[in-house]
Design a protein around this motif. Sequence first.
Motif, PDB file in Angstrom:
ATOM      1  N   PHE A 179       0.864  -1.101  -0.118  1.00 45.28           N
ATOM      2  CA  PHE A 179       0.111  -0.083  -0.548  1.00 45.28           C
ATOM      3  C   PHE A 179       0.476   1.244   0.179  1.00 45.28           C
ATOM      4  CE2 PHE A 179      -0.519   2.597   3.652  1.00 45.28           C
ATOM      5  CZ  PHE A 179      -1.762   3.702   3.007  1.00 45.28           C
TER       6      PHE A 179
ATOM      7  N   HIS B 146       1.463   4.603  -2.866  1.00 45.02           N
ATOM      8  CA  HIS B 146       1.169   5.528  -2.592  1.00 45.02           C
ATOM      9  C   HIS B 146       2.186   7.120  -2.891  1.00 45.02           C
ATOM     10  CE1 HIS B 146      -2.882   5.587  -0.539  1.00 45.02           C
ATOM     11  NE2 HIS B 146      -3.159   5.300  -2.090  1.00 45.02           N
TER      12      HIS B 146
ATOM     13  N   LEU C 213      -4.516   4.910  -6.664  1.00 40.44           N
ATOM     14  CA  LEU C 213      -4.589   5.847  -5.193  1.00 40.44           C
ATOM     15  C   LEU C 213      -5.607   4.839  -4.607  1.00 40.44           C
ATOM     16  CD1 LEU C 213      -5.538   9.401  -4.691  1.00 40.44           C
ATOM     17  CD2 LEU C 213      -5.844   7.485  -2.869  1.00 40.44           C
ATOM     18  N   LEU C 214      -7.329   4.250  -5.273  1.00 38.38           N
ATOM     19  CA  LEU C 214      -7.961   3.662  -4.721  1.00 38.38           C
ATOM     20  C   LEU C 214      -7.338   1.973  -4.725  1.00 38.38           C
ATOM     21  CD1 LEU C 214     -10.819   4.442  -6.714  1.00 38.38           C
ATOM     22  CD2 LEU C 214     -10.182   4.812  -4.511  1.00 38.38           C
TER      23      LEU C 214
ATOM     24  N   ASP D 272      -5.564   2.009  -0.909  1.00 35.10           N
ATOM     25  CA  ASP D 272      -6.565   2.220  -0.061  1.00 35.10           C
ATOM     26  C   ASP D 272      -7.476   0.601   0.424  1.00 35.10           C
ATOM     27  OD1 ASP D 272      -6.187   5.118  -0.035  1.00 35.10           O
ATOM     28  OD2 ASP D 272      -8.111   5.874  -1.244  1.00 35.10           O
ATOM     29  N   VAL D 273      -7.371   0.467  -1.086  1.00 34.64           N
ATOM     30  CA  VAL D 273      -8.308  -1.499  -0.688  1.00 34.64           C
ATOM     31  C   VAL D 273      -6.907  -1.788  -0.575  1.00 34.64           C
ATOM     32  CG1 VAL D 273      -8.217  -2.291  -2.403  1.00 34.64           C
ATOM     33  CG2 VAL D 273      -9.766  -1.950  -1.768  1.00 34.64           C
TER      34      VAL D 273
ATOM     35  N   PHE E 115      -4.935  -0.844   1.833  1.00 36.49           N
ATOM     36  CA  PHE E 115      -4.289  -0.901   3.266  1.00 36.49           C
ATOM     37  C   PHE E 115      -5.415  -1.590   4.094  1.00 36.49           C
ATOM     38  CE2 PHE E 115      -4.081   2.689   6.081  1.00 36.49           C
ATOM     39  CZ  PHE E 115      -3.593   2.130   7.194  1.00 36.49           C
ATOM     40  N   VAL E 116      -7.213  -1.449   3.560  1.00 31.13           N
ATOM     41  CA  VAL E 116      -8.097  -2.064   3.935  1.00 31.13           C
ATOM     42  C   VAL E 116      -7.694  -4.356   4.217  1.00 31.13           C
ATOM     43  CG1 VAL E 116     -10.915  -3.074   4.108  1.00 31.13           C
ATOM     44  CG2 VAL E 116      -9.589  -0.858   3.116  1.00 31.13           C
TER      45      VAL E 116
ATOM     46  N   ALA F 153       1.993   2.714  11.347  1.00 26.44           N
ATOM     47  CA  ALA F 153       1.138   2.719  10.395  1.00 26.44           C
ATOM     48  C   ALA F 153       1.619   3.739  10.610  1.00 26.44           C
ATOM     49  CB  ALA F 153      -0.231   2.621   9.811  1.00 26.44           C
TER      50      ALA F 153
END
Lengths: 321, 321
Positions: free
Chosen positions: A74, A78, A104-105, A108-109, A111-112, A137
Amino acid sequence: MHSFSALSQLFEEKFNVRHFPTHTESLYDPAQYILGIGGKRIRPVCVLLANELFDEINPDAYHAAAAIELFHNFSLIHDDIMDKAPVRRGMQTVHVKYGESTALLAGDVMFVKAYENLNKIQPANLQKVLQLFNVTASQVCEGQQLDMDFEKRDTVSFEDYEKMITLKTSVLVAASLQLGAILGGAGGGNQNHLYKFGKNLGIAFQVQDDYLDAFGNPDKFGKQVGGDILANKKTFLLIHALEAASATAKKELLQLMIDNPADKVEKVLGIFKECKADAWAKELQQNYFTTALKHLEDVAVLSVRKKPLMELAEYLMVRES
Amino acid sequence: MHSFSALSQLFEEKFNVRHFPTHTESLYDPAQYILGIGGKRIRPVCVLLANELFDEINPDAYHAAAAIELFHNFSLIHDDIMDKAPVRRGMQTVHVKYGESTALLAGDVMFVKAYENLNKIQPANLQKVLQLFNVTASQVCEGQQLDMDFEKRDTVSFEDYEKMITLKTSVLVAASLQLGAILGGAGGGNQNHLYKFGKNLGIAFQVQDDYLDAFGNPDKFGKQVGGDILANKKTFLLIHALEAASATAKKELLQLMIDNPADKVEKVLGIFKECKADAWAKELQQNYFTTALKHLEDVAVLSVRKKPLMELAEYLMVRES
């Protein structure tokens, strides 16, 4: 007990699967892509190594290891957007291949997904694990921000640079080791020594990386030698040279950074050698490495159990010198 | 029991603090900035409202509510980068004010802060809460990706658009309600009805938003009326018109989207009315709203306890019509 390479293989076997659903593939294929282009998986293997110091591997250690590797990827996605980096591990970066918004997304996903893996950990350890993961983090984000801030500054002190490197790269190695220790039932003292082992090892590695970028053997070093110099990147070497060089040499160095002549790398290397930045960096690296080993020594388990972690430390320190 | 506005105030009092450290302010000030420019805080209040349906407010509900609002703001920062939006709530967006890279990182660190708040929740509920939160966070990312994918497509079916809207906006309202229910000790059936209440209410709200953008009273609607039409945004109205209009009207509509004449809004509105997209949208909104209320009705608690949630639903549906 497993060696570093045996654990790498064990981790890779478990991790080398599709982590994301197949639907909304315009989001999940880019996320899966970066996981498939390799990497040394050092951080997740640190979780497993530290875990096995204390007992047989706890199945939860694999979940924590996966979370760490997902988090690392992740941050790579980024960071590559922010740094406008075209290539990662010899392949197109996610944002070049799929566009910045999707990258970017996808980050994010990813990271989830790291948190989804953490949430598989037994409730008894979950809160402690999340606490360390969250702090780490945030620190990694702080480190990246400081790195960007420093680019805009004319000078950066040694202390500030060390802090930035610690946050941006070392704390994740340190936390990986501590997570393994937590899941191995280690006490606070042992956790702390492992954390500091990882933190100092991480900084030693970065000093070495800065050194090799300037003085490495082009045939063995994976990147373009002199790349940091060409980019005026603030490194341990440059920061030291600006502090230690004579007034004349310092002036010349600053001018080279403005003028960017064809022989810039050669001339900057000359100044680095003149003010002994090379020897200084080797000594600095050794100091961090010694501190790291001292903390590993202080972990209260039989020395024989520490062998795989020693192997890792030595592997990281002898890339090329 | 508290009314919607009383809970809004209670939440605001607790939430209106600095959430981030003061050091590395170049990262944390931008994150704090967006939290300070307001917002209706509907999602976190949904957590509290649903929680109080079942019992006195559980202190953990405030942690979950804060996490939801932090997550919402994280997604706003990142969406604004992707959409290149200059203004949010009448103020400069984070990336315009502080630069894209910092905004990206400020979003990331806001996301971590959401998890830090979740990690304050009692261990007995933590895993369930994280599970729902993680699924929802992934869905919101999927929704944003689909929205971007649809921009590049010529046509989008009603079903696809409904799915995108559900993921992008409704599931977070739905999950907020379910989180409150979980922390209130509600059973699976009640949780499910509250989730569906929120999901349908969210879609009804979006249909209304699309309607008002075209047919709203400019003095009362907060945004520029006709903005979606000017931007060729795929909305419930446009998607329906492209399905329901006569062949001639459809051809004219597509041509208007290409030509962008000065009287585009007026002409598109004419076509919308011709194929009764306005009446269709009002009916569609009412259908989702009715379904939402049916699920609220089916929650097995005394009707009197549902009054604040009814108030919220009605408040959301009467912005302007």
